[in-house]
Design a protein around this motif. Structure first.
Motif, PDB file in Angstrom:
ATOM      1  N   ASP A   1     -12.792  -9.491  -1.707  1.00 40.92           N
ATOM      2  CA  ASP A   1     -13.924  -9.498  -2.625  1.00 40.92           C
ATOM      3  C   ASP A   1     -14.158  -8.121  -3.233  1.00 40.92           C
ATOM      4  N   VAL A   2     -13.139  -7.565  -3.841  1.00 43.87           N
ATOM      5  CA  VAL A   2     -13.275  -6.254  -4.472  1.00 43.87           C
ATOM      6  C   VAL A   2     -12.777  -6.327  -5.914  1.00 43.87           C
ATOM      7  N   GLU A   3     -13.109  -5.295  -6.687  1.00 42.11           N
ATOM      8  CA  GLU A   3     -12.629  -5.205  -8.059  1.00 42.11           C
ATOM      9  C   GLU A   3     -11.232  -4.600  -8.072  1.00 42.11           C
ATOM     10  N   PHE A   4     -10.566  -4.753  -9.209  1.00 43.55           N
ATOM     11  CA  PHE A   4      -9.232  -4.187  -9.374  1.00 43.55           C
ATOM     12  C   PHE A   4      -9.177  -2.733  -8.902  1.00 43.55           C
ATOM     13  N   GLU A   5     -10.157  -1.956  -9.364  1.00 40.32           N
ATOM     14  CA  GLU A   5     -10.148  -0.522  -9.063  1.00 40.32           C
ATOM     15  C   GLU A   5     -10.272  -0.243  -7.572  1.00 40.32           C
ATOM     16  N   GLU A   6     -10.775  -1.241  -6.833  1.00 41.19           N
ATOM     17  CA  GLU A   6     -11.015  -1.002  -5.416  1.00 41.19           C
ATOM     18  C   GLU A   6      -9.880  -1.493  -4.520  1.00 41.19           C
ATOM     19  N   VAL A   7      -8.866  -2.112  -5.107  1.00 41.78           N
ATOM     20  CA  VAL A   7      -7.739  -2.551  -4.280  1.00 41.78           C
ATOM     21  C   VAL A   7      -7.087  -1.288  -3.733  1.00 41.78           C
ATOM     22  N   TYR A   8      -7.139  -1.133  -2.409  1.00 33.65           N
ATOM     23  CA  TYR A   8      -6.912   0.212  -1.891  1.00 33.65           C
ATOM     24  C   TYR A   8      -5.456   0.647  -1.845  1.00 33.65           C
TER      25      TYR A   8
ATOM     26  N   LYS B   1       2.381  -3.063  -7.058  1.00 35.10           N
ATOM     27  CA  LYS B   1       2.092  -4.352  -6.431  1.00 35.10           C
ATOM     28  C   LYS B   1       2.169  -5.438  -7.486  1.00 35.10           C
ATOM     29  N   SER B   2       2.538  -6.642  -7.079  1.00 33.02           N
ATOM     30  CA  SER B   2       2.610  -7.711  -8.072  1.00 33.02           C
ATOM     31  C   SER B   2       1.201  -8.128  -8.480  1.00 33.02           C
ATOM     32  N   ILE B   3       1.117  -8.686  -9.686  1.00 35.89           N
ATOM     33  CA  ILE B   3      -0.186  -9.108 -10.201  1.00 35.89           C
ATOM     34  C   ILE B   3      -0.818 -10.116  -9.253  1.00 35.89           C
ATOM     35  N   PHE B   4       0.003 -11.026  -8.762  1.00 37.01           N
ATOM     36  CA  PHE B   4      -0.514 -12.047  -7.854  1.00 37.01           C
ATOM     37  C   PHE B   4      -1.070 -11.427  -6.579  1.00 37.01           C
ATOM     38  N   SER B   5      -0.372 -10.441  -6.033  1.00 32.43           N
ATOM     39  CA  SER B   5      -0.862  -9.898  -4.771  1.00 32.43           C
ATOM     40  C   SER B   5      -2.114  -9.055  -4.994  1.00 32.43           C
ATOM     41  N   ILE B   6      -2.214  -8.425  -6.169  1.00 31.40           N
ATOM     42  CA  ILE B   6      -3.457  -7.708  -6.475  1.00 31.40           C
ATOM     43  C   ILE B   6      -4.616  -8.703  -6.554  1.00 31.40           C
ATOM     44  N   TRP B   7      -4.379  -9.799  -7.257  1.00 33.15           N
ATOM     45  CA  TRP B   7      -5.412 -10.829  -7.397  1.00 33.15           C
ATOM     46  C   TRP B   7      -5.802 -11.398  -6.036  1.00 33.15           C
TER      47      TRP B   7
ATOM     48  N   GLY C   1      -7.746  11.308  -1.598  1.00 32.05           N
ATOM     49  CA  GLY C   1      -8.313  10.254  -0.755  1.00 32.05           C
ATOM     50  C   GLY C   1      -7.891   8.849  -1.117  1.00 32.05           C
ATOM     51  N   LYS C   2      -6.648   8.686  -1.579  1.00 32.13           N
ATOM     52  CA  LYS C   2      -6.184   7.340  -1.908  1.00 32.13           C
ATOM     53  C   LYS C   2      -5.139   6.876  -0.907  1.00 32.13           C
ATOM     54  N   TRP C   3      -5.237   5.620  -0.516  1.00 34.25           N
ATOM     55  CA  TRP C   3      -4.228   5.079   0.401  1.00 34.25           C
ATOM     56  C   TRP C   3      -2.938   4.774  -0.350  1.00 34.25           C
ATOM     57  N   VAL C   4      -1.833   5.119   0.248  1.00 36.05           N
ATOM     58  CA  VAL C   4      -0.532   4.831  -0.353  1.00 36.05           C
ATOM     59  C   VAL C   4       0.318   4.082   0.671  1.00 36.05           C
TER      60      VAL C   4
ATOM     61  N   ASP D   1      -6.393 -15.960 -17.901  1.00 36.78           N
ATOM     62  CA  ASP D   1      -7.290 -14.840 -18.218  1.00 36.78           C
ATOM     63  C   ASP D   1      -7.179 -13.731 -17.187  1.00 36.78           C
ATOM     64  N   ILE D   2      -7.207 -14.167 -15.918  1.00 37.25           N
ATOM     65  CA  ILE D   2      -7.119 -13.183 -14.840  1.00 37.25           C
ATOM     66  C   ILE D   2      -5.786 -12.455 -14.909  1.00 37.25           C
ATOM     67  N   TYR D   3      -4.729 -13.231 -15.155  1.00 42.03           N
ATOM     68  CA  TYR D   3      -3.411 -12.633 -15.250  1.00 42.03           C
ATOM     69  C   TYR D   3      -3.377 -11.544 -16.315  1.00 42.03           C
ATOM     70  N   LYS D   4      -3.884 -11.911 -17.498  1.00 40.48           N
ATOM     71  CA  LYS D   4      -3.842 -10.940 -18.608  1.00 40.48           C
ATOM     72  C   LYS D   4      -4.679  -9.708 -18.300  1.00 40.48           C
ATOM     73  N   LEU D   5      -5.838  -9.951 -17.682  1.00 44.92           N
ATOM     74  CA  LEU D   5      -6.722  -8.843 -17.369  1.00 44.92           C
ATOM     75  C   LEU D   5      -6.048  -7.845 -16.433  1.00 44.92           C
ATOM     76  N   ILE D   6      -5.469  -8.363 -15.345  1.00 47.63           N
ATOM     77  CA  ILE D   6      -4.835  -7.463 -14.380  1.00 47.63           C
ATOM     78  C   ILE D   6      -3.627  -6.777 -15.009  1.00 47.63           C
ATOM     79  N   GLN D   7      -2.887  -7.541 -15.809  1.00 48.84           N
ATOM     80  CA  GLN D   7      -1.727  -6.967 -16.478  1.00 48.84           C
ATOM     81  C   GLN D   7      -2.148  -5.785 -17.356  1.00 48.84           C
ATOM     82  N   LYS D   8      -3.238  -5.997 -18.080  1.00 44.18           N
ATOM     83  CA  LYS D   8      -3.709  -4.938 -18.974  1.00 44.18           C
ATOM     84  C   LYS D   8      -4.135  -3.717 -18.166  1.00 44.18           C
TER      85      LYS D   8
END
Ligand code: MN
Length: 730
Positions: free
Chosen positions: A264-271, A251-257, A333-336, A206-213
């Protein structure tokens, strides 16, 4: 029917030609082409009646593995030949002798290594630490064994779809636990991240599909951002006549997860979701200077985060990785994250050291060789407890590295967290054993001081010193730990000889025979496990010998040994009996007859994907498949795992926890409790709210019936004004 077979034949040839294309990055000689063809023909013939689980001809698999070995790892002809033949000895009539006759001793020995590993890892046996050790032993023969094994595992992961769910879980867990870190350590980054992503896909679908989407949804926006980011950088690089290419990198899905969990952040907050790689076309002599020039250009436009500069150009990682990393503040203001490296460095980073062998023919003592030597050394002193070994080893696999110096300025690489005493053992076992003090940067420090990169360390020794047990607390490396244990053991052995003499003399005085039967009685009397330990304690004076008198008086009336603790075995049998024909435990039916508990670490509720784990003393524990402990349990103790599913007949309430965060607003708590209490089926057990600076965080423990019920509740809670997140907690 016939045309199907014809089609397959064509497809097989197609794949074979693809393999030749992958190999031809190196000039192939006629001889090399011939031997690859021969290996292909032999494998094709040997596997001709076999099919994969998907129904495809079996030969697809060895060809695919060979293509990975050649194209994605950059291995040469010998490896391609071995990859084509890797399953032949195990699965067909052909023997190792045949291999040797047809392809020579080198190929035969690599195939032997591969066959041994697969014996260890066959799909029914579980991955155990001892087996892992065996696998690493094969590293000492030829590192190609491990590389081909990784290619094999990668292809199996790519085709895992057709397997049964429990096999998928087991294979995917093993991959995450072992193969991905191994690929990482060998510097095969592309393979490592693919293994991780595929591992996640099957352990947390589920998590995989969610991040992929989410990645797909945000793709356009991301590439627009990246191109805006790179425009000035590109211009400036061109102005300075630097040849380059820039790749936007996801970034890979695994490393985002991973980030989402650890931070402890949401997808949108992965900096640092945004990442680019600048690959420079430069001469090997100038590549370092060019990398820093590119760095300077990037930071002319964007401010770098000083905490996130990593220079692996001046000091490559032990696995050969070279690159310059920085994270800069981009537009809006986004980190790259920016990675800068030369084409040569990029090749090594993507494919690992194997690719590097292309550049350096002959065997130079590379960092990779050093690593393999290290493993060999560790294996020569096996730990009595293989699980300790695997944990120590894994710790060293995962941790980052630090670089320190000897007094003469020699560079030593250690895992982060290593202490001054670890350093001593790194230099030499004897220096470690005789170490009585350490100086870091010329100042005397405790042996347990954690070293930092750049420290210069000096070891003070005394020939009389022998390490004691407590020294184990001062070290973190597997090497130091095993050396200390070995030294303590050797000392104990020596002392035991003296102790034995002392004891025999005493017994003689008391007119007791020092025979096996009496020694055994003595062991019981003192409650000691084995005679070595008994002698040792006598030697160091850790045993009350005055009590020997008591023993003589009691002799003959000594009771039998205390009752043994309940062993896991009988439970296992009970489980087997209860299970009967089916191999799945149905929770709620059979399980009522045996001792089981829901694991408190993940609080499973009906509807969750679960498995049973046979514990030593507490019966069966039911865990969620995505319990944080699951991967470890499944890979280390697969033989203690039982399949389990829920029955749907009973309506029992299960405890689940929710964490709610949001903006503190008058009445929000009231609204939340209202939703919970109006849901007639929910029973709240506890409720706690904390509020700080306008942000509130609440934890609710409540009883629900199953996952659907819980999901509904979460959806309703999310609708409350002010609530920003609702998540289930373990
Ligand atoms: Mn295989």
């Amino acid at each position: 029917m016939k045309s199907d077979l014809e089609k397959e034949k064509k497809e097989i040839l197609n794949k074979y030609h693809g393999l030749l294309r992958d190999c031809s990055r190196r000039e192939l000689t006629k001889k090399q082409k011939k031997v690859i063809r021969k290996a292909f023909d032999v494998a094709l013939e040997a596997h001709k009646d076999m099919r994969r689980k998907s129904g495809e001809p079996y030969i697809y698999h060895p060809i695919a593995v060979a293509r990975i070995a050649a194209g994605e790892i950059g291995l040469g002809t010998t490896s391609v030949v071995c990859a084509l033949l890797h399953d032949v000895v195990e699965d067909t009539e052909l023997t190792l002798d045949d291999m040797e006759k047809m392809f020579g001793p080198k190929v035969a020995s690599i195939i032997d290594g591969l066959t041994k590993i697969s014996g260890v890892f066959d799909s029914t046996s579980s991955l155990q630490a001892e087996n892992f050790r065996k696998m690493l032993l094969t590293l000492s023969d030829d590192v190609r064994v491990i590389l081909i094994k990784l290619a094999d595992r990668l292809h199996n992961m790519r085709t895992l779809e057709v397997m049964r769910r429990d096999k998928q879980l087991k294979i995917a867990s093993e991959t995450l636990y072992l193969y991905a870190p191994l690929a990482h350590r060998l510097g095969l980054y592309a393979i490592k991240s693919e293994l991780e992503d595929l591992g996640l896909k099957y352990t947390e679908p589920d998590i995989y599909k969610l991040i992929q989407k989410k990645l797909t949804d945000s793709k356009q926006e991301r590439s627009r951002y990246i191109s805006r980011f790179t425009i000035p950088v590109k211009e400036s690089l061109r102005d300075q006549n630097i040849k380059f290419q820039i790749k936007g990198r996801t970034k890979s899905i695994f490393s985002i997860w991973n980030k989402m969990q650890t931070k402890d952040v949401e997808f949108e907050e992965v900096y640092d979701l945004f990442a680019i790689r600048i690959i420079l076309d430069s001469y090997q002599k100038e590549e370092k200077a060019d990398c820093w020039r590119a760095y300077s250009i990037v930071t002319d436009f964007y401010k770098p985060n000083p905490d996130r500069l990593r220079d692996w150009v001046s000091t490559p990682k032990a696995n050969g990785y070279e690159s310059l990393h920085t994270t800069v503040m981009g537009p809006k203001g986004k980190w790259v994250e920016v990675q800068i490296r030369s084409e040569r460095m990029d090749d090594i980073a993507e494919k690992g050291y194997a690719a590097h062998w292309k550049y350096k023919e002959g065997s130079e003592a590379s960092a990779l060789d050093q690593w393999i030597n290290r493993i060999q050394e560790l294996l020569e002193n096996p730990e009595p407890d293989a699980l300790d070994f695997i944990d120590d080893f894994k710790m060293n696999l995962f941790s980052d590295e630090i670089f320190v110096f000897t007094p003469k300025g020699e560079l030593i690489t250690l895992p982060a967290g290593a202490t001054a005493l670890d350093f001593a053992y790194e230099i030499h076992t004897q220096i470690g054993n005789q170490c009585i003090g350490t100086k870091v940067n010329r100042r005397l420090v405790p042996l347990s001081s954690e070293l930092k990169s750049g420290d210069q360390v000096e070891v003070i020794t005394s020939i009389k010193n022998r390490p004691k047990e407590d020294r184990l607390k001062y070290v973190i490396t597997a090497r130091a730990k095993s050396k200390i244990k070995a030294s303590i053991k050797a000392e104990q052995k020596k002392a035991a000889v003296d102790g034995r003499e002392i004891l025999e003399r005493k017994l003689k005085n008391l007119k007791i025979n020092a025979d096996v039967a009496n020694i055994n009685k003595l062991l019981q009397f003192y409650g000691i496990r084995d005679s070595q330990d008994l002698y040792y304690r006598v030697a160091i004076g850790n045993l009350d010998l005055k009590k020997l008198k008591e023993f003589t008086q009691e002799q003959g009336s000594i009771k039998t040994s205390p009752t043994k603790p309940k062993s896991g075995k009988s439970l296992e049998e009970l489980v087997k009996r209860t299970r009967g024909k089916s191999d799945t435990l149905v929770i709620g039916e059979e399980l009522q007859k045996i001792d089981y508990k829901l694991a408190p670490c993940c609080n499973p509720i009906p509807g969750d994907d679960v498995f049973g784990f046979i514990t030593i003393n507490e019966g069966i524990k039911i865990h969620r498949v995505n319990c944080p402990n699951a991967i470890q349990l499944m890979s280390n103790y697969a033989y203690r795992i039982v399949k389990a599913r829920w029955t749907n007949q009973e309506l029992i309430a299960f405890l689940a926890g929710l964490k709610i965060t949001g903006i503190d607003d008058m009445g929000i708590v009231n609204n939340i409790t209202k939703i919970i209490s109006t849901d007639l089926n929910v029973n709240m057990r506890s409720l706690g709210f904390d509020s700080e600076d306008g942000v509130f965080e609440g934890t609710i423990m409540l009883y629900v019936h199953d996952t659907t019920h819980l999901t509904d509740l979460i959806t309703n809670l999310k609708k409350v004004k002010g609530v920003s997140r609702v998540e289930r907690i373990h």
